[in-house]
Design a protein around this motif. Structure first.
Motif, mmCIF file in Angstrom:
data_model
loop_
_atom_site.group_PDB
_atom_site.id
_atom_site.type_symbol
_atom_site.label_atom_id
_atom_site.label_comp_id
_atom_site.label_asym_id
_atom_site.label_seq_id
_atom_site.Cartn_x
_atom_site.Cartn_y
_atom_site.Cartn_z
ATOM 1 N N ARG A 1 2.125 11.288 -14.327
ATOM 2 C CA ARG A 1 2.785 12.588 -14.257
ATOM 3 C C ARG A 1 3.795 12.658 -13.107
ATOM 4 N NH1 ARG A 1 0.448 16.199 -17.650
ATOM 5 N NH2 ARG A 1 -1.611 15.678 -18.477
ATOM 6 N N ARG A 2 4.127 11.510 -12.542
ATOM 7 C CA ARG A 2 5.058 11.492 -11.406
ATOM 8 C C ARG A 2 6.487 11.156 -11.809
ATOM 9 N NH1 ARG A 2 2.125 9.537 -5.846
ATOM 10 N NH2 ARG A 2 0.155 10.596 -6.219
ATOM 11 N N GLY A 3 6.692 10.693 -13.031
ATOM 12 C CA GLY A 3 8.038 10.322 -13.459
ATOM 13 C C GLY A 3 8.536 9.053 -12.809
ATOM 14 N N ILE A 4 7.642 8.049 -12.729
ATOM 15 C CA ILE A 4 8.008 6.781 -12.085
ATOM 16 C C ILE A 4 8.010 5.642 -13.104
ATOM 17 C CG2 ILE A 4 7.051 7.463 -9.845
ATOM 18 C CD1 ILE A 4 4.699 5.442 -10.610
ATOM 19 N N GLY A 5 8.817 4.638 -12.822
ATOM 20 C CA GLY A 5 8.739 3.357 -13.516
ATOM 21 C C GLY A 5 8.300 2.317 -12.507
ATOM 22 N N PHE A 6 7.368 1.435 -12.896
ATOM 23 C CA PHE A 6 6.802 0.469 -11.951
ATOM 24 C C PHE A 6 6.940 -0.939 -12.524
ATOM 25 C CE2 PHE A 6 3.917 -1.713 -9.208
ATOM 26 C CZ PHE A 6 3.721 -0.910 -8.089
ATOM 27 N N VAL B 1 12.260 1.220 -17.258
ATOM 28 C CA VAL B 1 13.379 2.173 -17.229
ATOM 29 C C VAL B 1 13.634 2.843 -18.567
ATOM 30 C CG1 VAL B 1 14.480 0.904 -15.350
ATOM 31 C CG2 VAL B 1 15.166 0.438 -17.709
ATOM 32 N N VAL B 2 12.949 2.424 -19.637
ATOM 33 C CA VAL B 2 13.289 2.911 -20.972
ATOM 34 C C VAL B 2 13.078 4.414 -21.119
ATOM 35 C CG1 VAL B 2 11.006 2.492 -22.008
ATOM 36 C CG2 VAL B 2 13.080 2.386 -23.445
ATOM 37 N N PHE B 3 12.112 4.976 -20.396
ATOM 38 C CA PHE B 3 11.864 6.421 -20.544
ATOM 39 C C PHE B 3 12.576 7.247 -19.465
ATOM 40 C CE2 PHE B 3 8.422 4.605 -18.083
ATOM 41 C CZ PHE B 3 8.247 5.497 -17.038
ATOM 42 N N GLU B 4 13.563 6.611 -18.812
ATOM 43 C CA GLU B 4 14.430 7.283 -17.842
ATOM 44 C C GLU B 4 13.627 7.973 -16.732
ATOM 45 O OE1 GLU B 4 16.874 9.846 -20.193
ATOM 46 O OE2 GLU B 4 18.088 8.204 -20.971
ATOM 47 N N VAL C 1 12.225 7.758 -10.630
ATOM 48 C CA VAL C 1 12.078 6.791 -9.545
ATOM 49 C C VAL C 1 11.655 5.450 -10.128
ATOM 50 C CG1 VAL C 1 10.597 6.179 -7.581
ATOM 51 C CG2 VAL C 1 11.551 8.477 -7.752
ATOM 52 N N LEU C 2 12.198 4.362 -9.586
ATOM 53 C CA LEU C 2 11.830 3.013 -10.004
ATOM 54 C C LEU C 2 11.220 2.281 -8.811
ATOM 55 C CD1 LEU C 2 11.928 0.963 -12.335
ATOM 56 C CD2 LEU C 2 14.239 0.338 -11.591
ATOM 57 N N LEU C 3 10.062 1.656 -9.032
ATOM 58 C CA LEU C 3 9.333 0.975 -7.967
ATOM 59 C C LEU C 3 9.134 -0.489 -8.334
ATOM 60 C CD1 LEU C 3 6.561 3.687 -7.360
ATOM 61 C CD2 LEU C 3 8.799 3.502 -6.246
ATOM 62 N N PHE C 4 9.406 -1.384 -7.364
ATOM 63 C CA PHE C 4 9.254 -2.823 -7.566
ATOM 64 C C PHE C 4 8.275 -3.377 -6.535
ATOM 65 C CE2 PHE C 4 13.487 -2.081 -9.297
ATOM 66 C CZ PHE C 4 13.575 -2.940 -10.386
ATOM 67 N N ASP C 5 7.250 -4.097 -6.992
ATOM 68 C CA ASP C 5 6.294 -4.725 -6.076
ATOM 69 C C ASP C 5 6.468 -6.243 -6.116
ATOM 70 O OD1 ASP C 5 4.277 -5.244 -4.320
ATOM 71 O OD2 ASP C 5 2.638 -4.737 -5.678
ATOM 72 N N GLU C 6 7.277 -6.781 -5.205
ATOM 73 C CA GLU C 6 7.560 -8.216 -5.108
ATOM 74 C C GLU C 6 7.812 -8.830 -6.486
ATOM 75 O OE1 GLU C 6 6.228 -10.472 -1.998
ATOM 76 O OE2 GLU C 6 4.831 -9.028 -1.187
ATOM 77 N N THR D 1 0.835 -1.203 0.000
ATOM 78 C CA THR D 1 0.000 0.000 0.000
ATOM 79 C C THR D 1 0.865 1.247 0.000
ATOM 80 O OG1 THR D 1 -1.766 -1.154 1.192
ATOM 81 C CG2 THR D 1 -1.827 1.249 1.226
ATOM 82 N N THR D 2 1.958 1.223 0.770
ATOM 83 C CA THR D 2 2.893 2.355 0.781
ATOM 84 C C THR D 2 3.489 2.568 -0.600
ATOM 85 O OG1 THR D 2 3.435 1.935 3.104
ATOM 86 C CG2 THR D 2 4.986 3.265 1.845
ATOM 87 N N LEU D 3 3.898 1.491 -1.255
ATOM 88 C CA LEU D 3 4.469 1.584 -2.600
ATOM 89 C C LEU D 3 3.442 2.137 -3.580
ATOM 90 C CD1 LEU D 3 7.208 0.656 -4.036
ATOM 91 C CD2 LEU D 3 5.807 -1.176 -4.982
ATOM 92 N N ARG D 4 2.201 1.677 -3.480
ATOM 93 C CA ARG D 4 1.157 2.130 -4.396
ATOM 94 C C ARG D 4 0.829 3.611 -4.178
ATOM 95 N NH1 ARG D 4 -1.751 -1.490 -7.187
ATOM 96 N NH2 ARG D 4 -3.655 -0.264 -7.027
ATOM 97 N N MET D 5 1.006 4.101 -2.966
ATOM 98 C CA MET D 5 0.813 5.535 -2.733
ATOM 99 C C MET D 5 1.952 6.352 -3.341
ATOM 100 S SD MET D 5 -0.987 6.002 1.000
ATOM 101 C CE MET D 5 0.149 4.992 1.965
#
Length: 352
Positions: free
Chosen positions: A80-85, A154-157, A160-165, A50-54
Motif C-alpha cells: 500500500r506504499r506505491g513502491i517498486g522493489f 515499474v510496470v504499475f507506475e 518510488v523505485l527501490l534497488f537493493d544491490e 535495513t534503511t531501504l527495507r524500512m
C-alpha cells in the motif's frame, strides 16, 4: 522541488545473541526529491539495506517516521506504499513466462486484460525486451533477468523505485552495461529512486546524490564530486575512491610540513596547528631524480593501459600516485623522484 521520500530520525534495533541490543540504523534523516536517484553507499553491515527495507515496509522502524509523497507510511503495509522493489537475486517466478512475471503485480491489482497487455508490452519495449514475452526465466542471461525484474517493478507506475544491490550477481562488463541502462531508464521515466550498493564507482556513475553510511548513520551526503573532493572524514575519503591522507603541521601562512618535508600550501590555519590533508592520486606528479621539494622513491609500478599506478615511499607514508602519458613509462621501481603536489587538490578534513 517537492520531496518524494523523507526519513525523519529513523532508527532500527535488533537483538543479537552475543552483542545484545544492536542498532542497525541510528537516527537517519534523509530527503529524496521527486525524480532524483539517491544512493545509500557503505560497507557491509553499515545499515544501508535495513534503511531501504524500512522505506519499502519490509522492516518497521523502532523510532522516527517515513514519508512517501508527503504521506506518513511508517506503519503502512508494503503493498500500500506505491513502491517498486528490485531485489538482489531478481526474485522472478521460475514457472512463469517473462510476460506473466511482469504482469503479476497488475493481475493482483485486478487490472483488465487489455490494460495488462498494453502495459506489459510498453515496459518490455522500454527495457529492451520486446519479443521476449514467451521466454522462461531459465532461458535468459543474468542481464536479461535483471531487466525483467526492473520491468516488473515499474510496470504499475509506482511513486518510488527501490534497488537493493541489483548488480552484485553480474560480471564486471554486464554490471557496467546494466548501470547505464538503469540510469537511462530512471531519467526517462523520472521516478524517485533509492539505490543501495557497496560499489563506490557504481554509486558515483548513477547517482544525483550519495548518502555514505557507517555503523548505522549517514556520515555525509552530497554529489559524487563533493564526496570525492571534499570528504568530511577520513572514513569517507578512503571509502570514496583511492586517496592519500597526510598528517601535516602548519609552519606558516603559506607552508605546511608533512613527513619532515615542507610543502607550499596556504592552509588558513595557525602555525603549529595539526591537520589531515586529503590528496587524490591523480593530484600528484612524479619527476625522476631528487631535487628541491618533497622527495620519494618508487616502490611499485602497475601499468594499466591508459594510466600507470605508482606506490611511492614518502617518509613513513606510502603514496598512491596515478599518471598517464608516455613520460610516466620511464619511471621504474627503485627510482628516486621529486614529488609535485597539486595543492589545488588538497582538502583539509573537518574531522579525523
Amino acid at each position: 522541488m517537492s520531496v518524494g521520500i523523507r526519513l525523519e530520525h529513523v532508527s532500527k534495533r535488533f537483538d543479537h545473541s552475543v552483542k545484545g541490543e544492536v542498532y542497525a540504523v541510528r537516527e537517519v534523516s534523509l530527503s529524496v526529491e521527486d525524480g532524483q536517484l539517491v544512493t545509500l553507499l557503505g560497507p557491509s553491515g553499515c545499515g544501508k539495506s535495513t534503511t531501504l527495507r524500512m522505506i519499502a515496509g519490509f522492516e518497521e522502524p523502532d523510532a522516527g517516521a517515513i514519508l512517501i509523497d508527503g504521506r506518513d507510511v511508517t506503519h503502512v503495509l508494503p503493498n500500500r506504499r506505491g513502491i517498486g522493489f528490485v531485489f538482489q537475486n531478481y526474485a522472478l517466478f521460475p514457472h512463469l513466462s517473462v510476460f506473466e512475471n511482469v504482469a503479476y503485480g497488475l493481475r493482483v491489482q485486478g487490472r483488465d486484460e487489455r490494460a495488462i497487455v498494453q502495459a506489459v508490452g510498453t515496459v518490455l519495449d522500454l527495457v529492451g525486451l520486446a519479443g521476449y514475452e514467451r521466454q522462461q526465466p531459465h532461458q535468459l542471461s543474468g542481464g536479461e533477468q535483471q531487466r525483467v525484474a526492473l520491468a516488473r517493478a515499474v510496470v504499475f507506475e509506482p511513486k518510488v523505485l527501490l534497488f537493493d544491490e541489483p548488480l552484485s550477481n553480474l560480471d564486471a562488463k554486464l554490471r557496467l552495461e546494466m548501470r547505464e541502462q538503469i540510469r537511462a531508464l530512471q531519467k526517462r521515466i523520472g521516478i524517485t529512486t533509492v539505490y543501495v550498493t557497496h560499489d563506490q564507482e557504481e554509486a558515483m556513475a548513477i547517482s544525483d546524490r550519495i548518502a555514505v553510511m557507517d555503523r548505522g548513520s549517514v556520515v555525509q551526503e552530497g554529489s559524487a564530486r563533493d564526496l570525492y573532493y571534499r570528504p568530511r572524514t577520513e572514513f569517507v575519503a578512503r571509502f570514496i575512491g583511492r586517496t592519500n591522507v597526510l598528517k601535516a603541521r602548519v609552519l606558516s601562512s603559506s607552508q605546511v610540513e608533512t613527513e619532515g618535508m615542507s610543502i607550499a600550501f596556504a592552509s588558513g590555519r595557525q602555525p603549529g596547528d595539526m591537520m589531515s590533508l586529503v590528496v587524490r592520486p591523480e593530484m600528484i606528479a612524479l619527476r625522476a631524480g631528487g631535487g628541491p621539494g618533497p622527495n620519494g622513491r618508487i616502490v611499485q609500478v602497475t601499468f594499466l593501459g591508459e594510466k600507470t599506478d605508482y606506490q611511492v615511499a614518502f617518509g613513513g607514508t606510502m603514496l598512491q600516485v596515478v599518471m598517464s602519458g608516455l613520460a610516466s613509462a620511464a619511471l621504474q621501481p627503485d627510482t628516486a623522484v621529486t614529488i609535485d603536489f597539486n595543492v589545488d587538490g588538497f582538502h583539509i578534513l573537518e574531522q579525523d
